[in-house]
Design an enzyme around this catalytic site. Structure first.
Site, short mmCIF file in Angstrom:
data_model
loop_
_atom_site.label_atom_id
_atom_site.label_comp_id
_atom_site.label_asym_id
_atom_site.label_seq_id
_atom_site.Cartn_x
_atom_site.Cartn_y
_atom_site.Cartn_z
N TRP A 1 -50.41 33.90 -18.29
CA TRP A 1 -50.78 35.21 -18.84
C TRP A 1 -49.65 36.23 -18.73
O TRP A 1 -49.80 37.37 -19.16
CB TRP A 1 -52.05 35.74 -18.17
N ARG A 2 -48.52 35.84 -18.16
CA ARG A 2 -47.39 36.76 -18.08
C ARG A 2 -46.37 36.52 -19.19
O ARG A 2 -45.29 37.11 -19.18
CB ARG A 2 -46.70 36.62 -16.71
N GLU B 1 -57.50 38.89 -16.78
CA GLU B 1 -58.06 39.74 -15.72
C GLU B 1 -59.52 39.42 -15.45
O GLU B 1 -59.97 39.44 -14.31
CB GLU B 1 -57.89 41.22 -16.07
N GLY C 1 -67.35 29.69 -12.86
CA GLY C 1 -68.45 30.36 -12.18
C GLY C 1 -68.69 31.78 -12.68
O GLY C 1 -67.99 32.26 -13.56
N TYR C 2 -69.69 32.43 -12.10
CA TYR C 2 -70.04 33.81 -12.48
C TYR C 2 -70.07 33.95 -14.01
O TYR C 2 -69.30 34.68 -14.61
CB TYR C 2 -69.06 34.81 -11.86
N TYR D 1 -60.96 48.60 -11.49
CA TYR D 1 -59.77 47.77 -11.30
C TYR D 1 -59.32 47.13 -12.61
O TYR D 1 -58.15 47.21 -13.00
CB TYR D 1 -60.03 46.68 -10.25
N ASP E 1 -57.24 46.40 -6.26
CA ASP E 1 -58.12 45.31 -5.86
C ASP E 1 -57.91 45.02 -4.38
O ASP E 1 -57.24 45.78 -3.67
CB ASP E 1 -57.86 44.07 -6.71
N CYS F 1 -48.03 39.62 1.55
CA CYS F 1 -48.93 40.38 2.43
C CYS F 1 -50.32 39.77 2.36
O CYS F 1 -51.28 40.38 1.92
CB CYS F 1 -48.94 41.86 2.02
N CYS G 1 -44.14 38.98 6.92
CA CYS G 1 -43.60 40.34 7.05
C CYS G 1 -42.08 40.40 6.92
O CYS G 1 -41.54 41.33 6.31
CB CYS G 1 -44.03 40.94 8.38
N CYS H 1 -40.82 40.71 3.40
CA CYS H 1 -41.45 41.74 2.57
C CYS H 1 -40.47 42.84 2.18
O CYS H 1 -39.76 43.38 3.04
CB CYS H 1 -42.63 42.35 3.33
N CYS I 1 -43.21 49.83 6.44
CA CYS I 1 -44.56 49.46 6.88
C CYS I 1 -44.84 49.90 8.31
O CYS I 1 -44.06 49.62 9.23
CB CYS I 1 -44.74 47.95 6.75
#
Length: 368
Positions: free
Chosen positions: A40-41, A53, A97-98, A133, A151, A203, A210, A213, A219
């Site tokens: 999807w990118r 999404e 699902g859903y 979102y 999100d 994250c 960490c 990151c 942070c």
């Protein structure tokens, strides 16, 4: 893992705003280097962004990939989605699902096909199945709007970054308001995706990476102590016994007309747990005379708010199960008269059999 440091001096309100405004400069170069290659990118066409999404709501990225490719191949435009027969739509959605997401997709597609794609988050939120979102994600990625998409990934990143230990529902609105002022003039969609990507790949909920990151120096937490995890309500439990009526290579199904799997297909089920003797007694009281009962197979299917403890029996018979009569005092999701027979190959090709029922086919002697 690094020690928790958010007990130290926290960011003031002014510092907090300054920190958030630094995010695009730190995240966009990292995103260019480290982003995953996802179908999807490939471009920011609003239809493609929207479909992805919705699929990614409560579905893992790896599980969504193949479904997304197949869905776009079969329904390449919003007009095709709007006109798609419901059985085909739910078959394409099978495994995600859903299923209410798919039905809301089609409702929204009919509106979009008639009126065009909205461009702002506020306009997207007027469509079925679109919340804050999703509206923010589509508006920023497809239309370069400065619309935050907050999100669980983004809440996790920012709560740790700012050492903010408020409840997640409070943080969701607060971060959406604060982030709107941090959006860059260009690459707004990439900024939205960079925040999501950081939460998904670095994250992470447990054992965050960490030291790799791009926000490490800013942070305040540098650990997995935040966000405060919500207490999940106890799921309601239901017991079911499934009867997979088999006549040669044909299986008996019914179409569900209500509940969480509305519009999909399932096997006949009684609303209690039965052993083999009880299952045989149930079928004889229903009027079935000549049949062989397979060995029981057990399975627990978990939904977000409930779970089904299920036992399945294969029922081999040449008698028509749709002519049986429900024994007095028994509860079932469908009547016997709603059953119809379909070839196993036809079921695989045309009928949406969700995972809540698909597992029960394993109780059958292998059929073609």
């Amino acid at each position: 893992m690094l020690k928790l440091s958010y007990m130290e001096t926290l960011y003031s309100e002014k510092e907090r705003s300054c920190v958030l405004k630094q995010l695009p400069g730190l995240l966009l170069p990292w995103y260019d280097r480290c982003k995953r290659t996802l179908p999807w990118r490939e471009n920011t066409d609003p239809y493609r962004v929207w479909i992805s999404e919705i699929m990614l709501q409560q579905t893992r990225v790896e599980a969504a990939k193949e479904h997304y490719i197949r869905f776009l191949r079969e329904l390449p435009t919003v007009e095709a989605l709007a006109a798609c027969p419901e059985d085909k739509l739910l078959k394409l959605w099978e495994g995600l699902g859903y299923y209410s997401r798919a039905r809301n997709l089609q409702k929204a597609a009919k509106i979009i096909a008639a009126n065009g794609f909205p461009e702002t988050a506020d306009e997207w939120k007027k469509l079925p199945g679109i919340g804050d979102y999703t509206a923010g994600a589509i508006a920023s990625i497809a239309f370069e709007q400065p619309s935050p998409a907050v999100d669980g990934n983004v809440i996790r990143v920012l709560s740790r970054l700012l050492a903010d230990n408020k409840k997640q529902e409070q943080l969701k609105k607060m971060f959406a308001d604060e982030l709107s002022f941090a959006y860059p003039e260009k690459r707004r969609g990439d900024f939205t995706q960079s925040l999501m990507e950081l939460g998904a790949t670095v994250c992470t909920p447990a054992s965050p990476l960490c030291l790799t990151c791009p926000l490490f120096s800013l942070c305040k937490t540098k650990s997995d102590a935040l966000p405060i995890r919500k207490e999940k309500p106890q799921r309601r439990k239901f017991y079911k016994t499934l009867f997979v009526f088999c006549n040669g290579t044909r299986l008996a199904l019914y179409r569900r007309t209500e509940g969480v799997l509305k519009g999909t297909y399932g096997f006949f089920s009684a609303e209690r747990k039965m052993n083999a003797a009880q299952a045989e007694d149930f079928l004889r009281r229903a009027g079935l005379k000549n049949f062989a009962l397979g060995a029981p197979l057990e399975h627990t299917h978990v939904f977000s708010h409930l779970e089904w403890e299920m036992t399945a029996f294969a029922v081999y018979t040449n008698e028509d199960a749709s002519r049986l009569t429900l024994p007095e005092g028994e509860n079932t999701e469908a009547s016997f008269s709603e059953l119809f027979y379909a070839e196993n190959t036809e079921i695989e090709r045309e009928y949406s059999l969700p995972s809540a029922f698909r597992w029960a086919k394993k109780c059958l002697i292998p059929i073609r």
